[in-house]
Design an enzyme around this catalytic site. Structure first.
Site, mmCIF file in Angstrom:
data_model
loop_
_atom_site.group_PDB
_atom_site.id
_atom_site.type_symbol
_atom_site.label_atom_id
_atom_site.label_comp_id
_atom_site.label_asym_id
_atom_site.label_seq_id
_atom_site.Cartn_x
_atom_site.Cartn_y
_atom_site.Cartn_z
ATOM 1 N N GLY A 109 0.831 -1.206 0.000
ATOM 2 C CA GLY A 109 0.000 0.000 0.000
ATOM 3 C C GLY A 109 0.857 1.244 0.000
ATOM 4 O O GLY A 109 2.058 1.180 -0.228
ATOM 5 N N ASN A 110 0.230 2.383 0.211
ATOM 6 C CA ASN A 110 0.983 3.637 0.283
ATOM 7 C C ASN A 110 0.369 4.536 1.347
ATOM 8 O O ASN A 110 -0.641 4.178 1.955
ATOM 9 C CB ASN A 110 1.024 4.314 -1.094
ATOM 10 C CG ASN A 110 -0.364 4.638 -1.590
ATOM 11 O OD1 ASN A 110 -1.053 5.482 -1.023
ATOM 12 N ND2 ASN A 110 -0.804 3.934 -2.626
#
Ligand code: CTP
Length: 406
Positions: free
Chosen positions: A212-213
């Protein structure tokens, strides 16, 4: 100018020693052609009395919800306002506003207002820094209110620190800018459908892990909120956000880049503009493990093979599902911000690219942002450091300009 033609400002005053400075703000507002209704809290009146507010505003002054009930002031004053400014905003008023309490006329007004709302806090440093106040301020900002940072200086007693009411001239400037923007933009997106993507995609590795980020979704939510305020029908495609749904937007929750692509392309079919503020993962794990990946004693972990995700922005820019559609991208860059932004704009083929510089402590999750909006025709609009709402409004200004020109 007739009173009914003047922009209507509600000046909420809460009970702090800085209430006397709100007289100066009131004077500036009335002298610059605003119809100001002062709504003090009960404790504000212990600092500055009702006759002062009435004389300076030329309007009746009410504190509770049981006066002039036939005029339903607890609903009407907020509904009719073009701007509400609360100065000073005490820790107690910020808390009541954040929690949606409605125990006096000011808090009722804050609940019924749909116009810009400004809080100018003033309190002792300890109260400002207390986690309760910090969370209340964050909640109010998340919902779109402008909370001005208090000034640093001499406080009520002998001590100095952060917590002084900002200079009334500065508060006035914030109000003036918000009112000018409201007057200029009005409902210039009425009749338009806009699609905004927000948040960050998550690409699952197994049932418990993902790539993810750090995108919070705040900029995309600010875009959605401001577009609703300007009259648009808004579809907000939200990837893994934990923010309250913006009132009036149609929110489509998604998880992965592939899901985001599907939702954005579907909504874009009849959209006048698409703004891709989401951080879309460029890659996803090539293989999804249906059971949790376990560590094995004495064995090195398997490398994670990745495959490319579709580039939604590039695909939209090339396809333009609706003629004349304006497509806007976002770019987060750490180095050579403008040069990389120009190259990315050309590569993606969008009309506008909002470039902001990110780093470990910058932009992600923050309430404020600073950016440059690059145009495909070579234009460059710098947006100074400020609330994400302000950047959002500048993006819509550019979009409206392009829609009206096309
Ligand atoms: N974007 C997209 N689909 C992707 C990746 C990005 O639609 N698979 C969009 C984002 O929503 C954003 C813009 O493209 O509007 C810029 O994304 P960014 O990741 O910064 O650009 P990249 O092309 O991935 O460039 P690089 O990784 O080289 O910085």
């Amino acid at each position: 100018m007739d009173r009914s033609d003047k922009p209507r400002v509600v000046l909420g005053v809460s009970g702090g020693i800085a209430a006397y400075k709100a007289c100066e703000l009131l004077r500036r507002l009335t002298e610059s052609g605003h119809d100001v209704r002062v709504v003090p809290t009960g404790s504000a009146l212990r600092f500055v009395g009702e006759p002062t507010w009435a004389a300076l505003s030329g309007n009746p002054v009410t504190t509770g919800v049981w006066e002039d009930v036939h005029e339903v002031p607890h609903v009407r004053i907020g509904q009719e306002a073009d701007l509400v400014v609360v100065a000073p905003a005490t820790a107690d008023t910020l808390a009541r506003a954040a929690h949606g309490l409605a125990d006096d006329l000011l808090t009722n007004t804050l609940l019924t207002a749909r116009c810009p709302v400004v809080f100018a806090p003033a309190m002792h440093t300890e109260m400002w820094e207390h986690p309760a106040t910090a969370e209340n301020v964050a909640t109010l900002r998340r919902r779109g209110a402008v909370v001005i940072e208090p000034a640093v200086g001499r406080l009520t007693g002998e001590d100095t620190g952060k917590g002084r009411l900002p200079d009334p001239g500065e508060i006035f400037e914030v109000c003036r800018r918000l009112l000018a923007r409201r007057a200029a933009s009005g409902r210039d997106l009425a009749g338009r459908h806009v699609v905004v993507s927000a948040g960050g995609t998550r690409e699952p590795l197994d049932p418990v892990r993902f790539l993810g980020n750090r995108s919070s979704g705040r900029q995309g939510y600010a875009l959605a909120r401001t577009a609703v305020a300007r009259g648009a029908r808004v579809t907000l495609v939200a990837a893994n956000t934990s923010l309250p749904d913006p009132a009036g937007a149609d929110v489509v929750p998604v998880g992965t880049a592939v899901q985001l692509r599907e939702a954005v392309l579907k909504a874009a079919k009849d959209a006048d503009a698409v703004v891709m503020a989401a951080a879309v993962a460029d890659f996803r794990p090539a293989r999804y493990a249906h059971g949790k990946i376990k560590k094995r004693e004495g064995r090195e972990p398997e490398p994670v093979a990745l495959v490319r995700n579709p580039d939604v922005l590039a695909e939209l820019s090339a396809a333009r599902p609706r003629p004349g559609q304006v497509v806007v991208g976002f770019a987060a860059e750490t180095d050579d911000v403008l040069a990389n932004g120009r190259a990315k704009l050309a590569r993606k083929g969008c009309d506008l690219l909002v470039v902001n510089e990110v780093g470990e402590d910058r932009t992600f999750g923050a309430e404020e942002n600073e950016a440059v909006i690059l145009g495909a025709g070579g234009g460059e609009t710098p947006v100074p450091h400020g609330p994400k709402e302000a950047l959002a409004d500048t993006v819509w200004d550019r979009v409206v300009h392009m829609l009206n020109a096309g």
